[in-house]
Structures are given as structure tokens and as C-alpha cells.
Design an enzyme around this catalytic site. Structure first.
Site, short mmCIF file in Angstrom:
data_model
loop_
_atom_site.label_atom_id
_atom_site.label_comp_id
_atom_site.label_asym_id
_atom_site.label_seq_id
_atom_site.Cartn_x
_atom_site.Cartn_y
_atom_site.Cartn_z
N CYS A 153 0.86 -1.18 0.00
CA CYS A 153 0.00 0.00 0.00
C CYS A 153 0.90 1.23 0.00
CB CYS A 153 -0.96 -0.01 1.19
SG CYS A 153 -0.12 -0.08 2.80
N THR A 154 0.34 2.40 0.16
CA THR A 154 1.10 3.64 0.00
C THR A 154 2.23 3.77 1.01
OG1 THR A 154 -0.92 4.71 -0.80
CG2 THR A 154 0.93 6.14 -0.20
#
Length: 301
Positions: free
Chosen positions: A175-176
Site C-alpha cells: 500500500c502507499t
């Protein structure tokens, strides 16, 4: 130059509301803006401001219960990434809607950026992007599966419907910045998946540390500030933000007939009513008036 700090930390806050006033006051005093989320499970957010201000806020957070080992990722920008400061109370610092998920108990195996490429290229590994569909649309890792979820809350339902596809596979997720993977890996472990991995520090750390010529990343990474997207070296990308739907758009999309600043773009023009659009226009009008007045802290809550 503005320093940007993206942070999260899972810890137990018995009374997160009690932490809020001091954080708001400190951020105002130090001219720090952005968003911080407080919940019983910890803290999450991205803030930006002068170097001394960011240091002061980070020092304050690290002094809170269980936060001494807080980690964060930094970047810089030559323009203000945020227009106001918000410190909000939430049920979860990243919403998954699974009360039994607890990253403090267990998470998947952390994978350093330099080891990530070899892992995701292995034949027995499936790579899953845990971000929302609009984030995946502008960039992801080669070969990654897009669950096409509109929110993180949809991930458990997607997994239940698709888990048989990944039988006898090791599962690698990203994810980010890492926070969603803390929960998604704990969730999969609770579902009986034994070999679960996630990219340590998320896409942002990978883009910061991995040379572009060795990268398996394709496109740009969506970020939740006025930069909108970043590429290798965390260099600001070409995207802008539609303030009607909060999706990223390219400069050429601004020239399309469907685009109206602060109101709609080609992706959302048919998703909102005329009443919604009138409300967005009024909101945009008030934002412009506030900027003219120089209301730096308009919207602080």
C-alpha cells in the site's frame, strides 16, 4: 521549502480525545498543516510545515503513550501541501471494519524494498494491491492484482470471494505507506493464510530507495496531499486533483468540457446531481474568499 511527514503508529490510546487539544494548539503555533487521525488503536496522518515545526510535532507525538518508536517518512515540497490543519477523532485510523483485527498482535513478514522485486517475481507468490481503485489506476507494481475496491472496508469481502484463487500461494501485499498492510496481513493471518508478506514502508519508501532502472513500479503513486502523485525519488508527478470526487486527473483532463474546477471532472460529472454541483460551487466560492482574507487556519477542527 516545506517538510512533509507521513506517519502512523498502532498503540492503545485509552482517551484519544484528551490528546487532541494539545496537538491542535501545537500545530497552530508551529504553522504545521495537514490531517491527523486519532483513535483508540493509534494515530495516522500526513502533516507539512517548516522543519522546526515538524520536528516539534513529531517530538510531541513520540512522547505519547506507546509512541516512542514512532516511524515516519519524509519528503519536501516548494509549495504548501495543505491549506489547513485537522485533528480528527475516528473509530479506526484506517477503516477496515473488522473488530478482531489487531496489528499489535501479529502482522505479516516485512520485506525491505531491495528484496521486494525478487519476492514478487517468484512463481509461488501472488501480489495484491490493497489500495483503492482510483489509486491503482495511476500506478502499481508489475503483475499486481487490483481488487477494484472503492474503499479498504471492501477488502475482506473481496478476499472471501477470491481466496480460492490463491491456494498454495504465498501472498505479498503493498500500500502507499504501510498502514493498510498492517491490518490486511493481520486479517489474512486470522483467516489461516500462513505465508503473508508486505512491503516495509510501502510504495513511498520503495520509490525513495530503489533506483528507477531497477524498479518494478509502473506509473505514479497517489498521495493524500496537494502533490497528488509522486514518482521515483518522490518527485512530484503530473496529476492534479478533482475536488468534486477526490480522484487524480492529468493536466489534459482539465481541458475537457466536463471539467469545472472544484466541482466535477470527466470521471464524476454524471455521478453527482445538479444540487450537489451547486453545493460544490458554493464551497469553492468560500474557499477562494477565505484565501483572499488570508484565513490560514480556516477549517481547523
Amino acid at each position: 521549502m516545506y517538510t512533509i511527514a507521513a506517519l502512523y503508529h498502532f498503540t492503545r490510546f485509552d482517551d484519544p480525545d484528551a490528546l487532541r487539544p494539545a496537538l491542535v494548539e501545537l500545530c497552530r503555533a508551529q504553522k504545521v498543516k495537514g490531517t491527523l487521525l486519532l483513535a483508540r488503536e493509534g494515530i495516522n496522518g500526513t502533516i507539512a510545515g517548516p522543519r522546526v515545526g515538524i520536528d516539534a510535532v513529531l517530538t510531541h507525538i513520540r512522547a505519547q503513550p506507546g509512541c516512542a518508536d514512532l516511524e515516519w517518512k519524509e519528503a519536501t515540497s516548494d509549495h504548501p501541501p495543505f491549506g489547513k490543519m485537522k485533528v480528527r477523532l475516528k473509530k479506526e485510523i484506517v477503516t477496515m471494519g473488522q473488530p478482531d483485527v489487531d496489528p499489535r498482535a501479529s502482522v505479516g513478514h516485512y520485506v525491505e524494498p531491495e528484496d521486494w522485486n525478487d519476492l514478487i517475481r517468484s512463481d509461488d507468490v501472488v501480489v495484491i494491491d490493497t489500495r483503492n481503485d482510483y489509486e491503482v489506476a495511476i500506478g502499481t507494481f508489475e503483475g499486481a492484482i487490483d481488487p477494484e475496491t472503492a474503499s479498504f472496508r471492501e477488502f475482506p469481502t473481496w478476499w472471501e470471494a477470491n481466496k480460492d484463487r490463491f491456494h498454495n500461494k504465498r501472498v505479498a501485499m503493498f500500500c502507499t505507506g504501510g498502514i493498510r498492510c498492517e491490518k490486511s496481513t493481520n486479517y489474512l493471518l486470522g483467516q489461516g493464510v500462513e505465508d503473508v508478506y508486505h512491503l516495509k514502508g510501502g510504495i513511498l519508501r520503495y520509490l525513495e530507495e530503489m533506483p528507477a532502472e531497477q524498479s518494478t513500479w509502473q506509473g505514479e503513486c497517489f498521495v493524500f496531499d496537494n502533490r497528488v502523485s509522486v514518482g521515483h525519488g518522490l518527485v512530484e508527478g503530473p496529476h492534479k486533483l478533482c475536488h468534486g470526487c477526490r480522484r487524480p486527473i492529468l493536466p489534459e483532463d482539465v481541458k475537457r468540457p466536463e471539467y469545472e474546477h472544484g466541482v466535477a471532472c470527466h470521471q464524476c460529472v454524471d455521478e453527482t446531481s445538479e444540487q450537489d454541483k451547486m453545493r460544490f460551487r458554493e464551497r469553492q466560492k468560500q474557499i477562494l474568499l477565505a484565501r483572499k482574507r488570508g484565513d490560514e487556519h480556516l477549517g481547523t477542527d
